[in-house]
Design an enzyme around this catalytic site. Structure first.
Site: not given
Length: 243
Positions: A10-11, A13, A15-16, A138, A151
């Protein structure tokens, strides 16, 4: 000197990307995974290649909604000392409006396929004297959120897996931890606006929302030698919102 490689799942995104930049700054070479945001991850690749010419940065494309992605990713990765799972999507729906496909996709992306991927990557991690796995969990995986039941359940499953797998691989010198952010000011939280946003801010003792850098700094610590005796932990990065 041998290069230390980390896989950032997930780089592309927000945060990524911040995690990738932070780890590159710390000297890591990176596998930069993305599903579909090719433009963003290629810009990231160009920036990192220019800034850190002695390190390696390699793109890995795979859609974690597809089970074939696990085999493809595992085959694309060679030397590996750390894995950071920062991929995923949220779902803001009441349970009665949540479909079976919604639930299935959340669990595939957040927990099922990451678990299968780790099963294939473990042999590459344990050849090192120490290695690290970090999930971006989370706050909702701990306390739950109304209208985010599915979620919250997926994130809770991530946290439970971290605690169990940390015990399984401890003797292999692989540390497994999670970072559990509170409200991080990203596009994923853009649906929270106006009065609702202010109400959330009023509940946070520090009085500010978190930044992606707050998450990235914690990840950088967890994959460093400074965290060698920390495993099976859910590290809360939430400004005191949930203690």
């Amino acid at each position: 000197m041998a290069k230390n490689f980390a896989l950032i799942v997930g780089a592309s995104g927000e945060i990524g990307q911040t995690i990738s930049r932070k780890l590159a700054e710390a000297g890591w070479s990176l596998y930069l995974h993305y599903a579909s945001n090719e433009r963003f991850v290629k810009l990231l690749l160009d920036d990192l290649t220019l800034a850190y010419p002695a390190q390696e940065f390699i793109l890995v494309q795979a859609n974690l909604l597809e089970v074939e992605a696990v085999e493809h990713m595992a085959a694309s990765i060679f030397s590996l000392k750390a894995v950071v799972f920062s991929q995923g999507h949220s779902l803001f729906k009441g349970l009665e409006d949540t479909s079976a496909q919604d639930i299935r996709q959340l669990f595939q992306v957040h927990i099922e396929h990451p678990m299968l991927l780790l099963a294939q990557l473990a042999s590459k991690l344990r050849v090192h004297d120490s290695a690290s796995i970090v999930f971006i969990g989370s706050i909702w995986g701990e306390t739950g959120a109304s209208y985010e039941s599915a979620y919250s359940a997926a994130k809770g499953a991530q946290h439970a897996f971290v605690k169990a797998y940390a015990k399984e691989v401890a003797l292999q010198h692989i540390n497994v931890n999670a970072v559990a952010p509170g409200f991080i000011d990203t596009n994923m939280n853009a649906h929270v606006k106006g009065d609702e946003r202010q109400m959330l801010l009023d509940e946070i003792p520090m009085g500010v929302f978190g930044l992606t850098a707050d998450v990235a700094n914690t990840v950088a610590f967890l994959v460093s030698n400074q965290a060698r005796y920390i495993t099976g932990q859910i590290i809360r990065v939430n400004g005191g919102w949930y203690i």
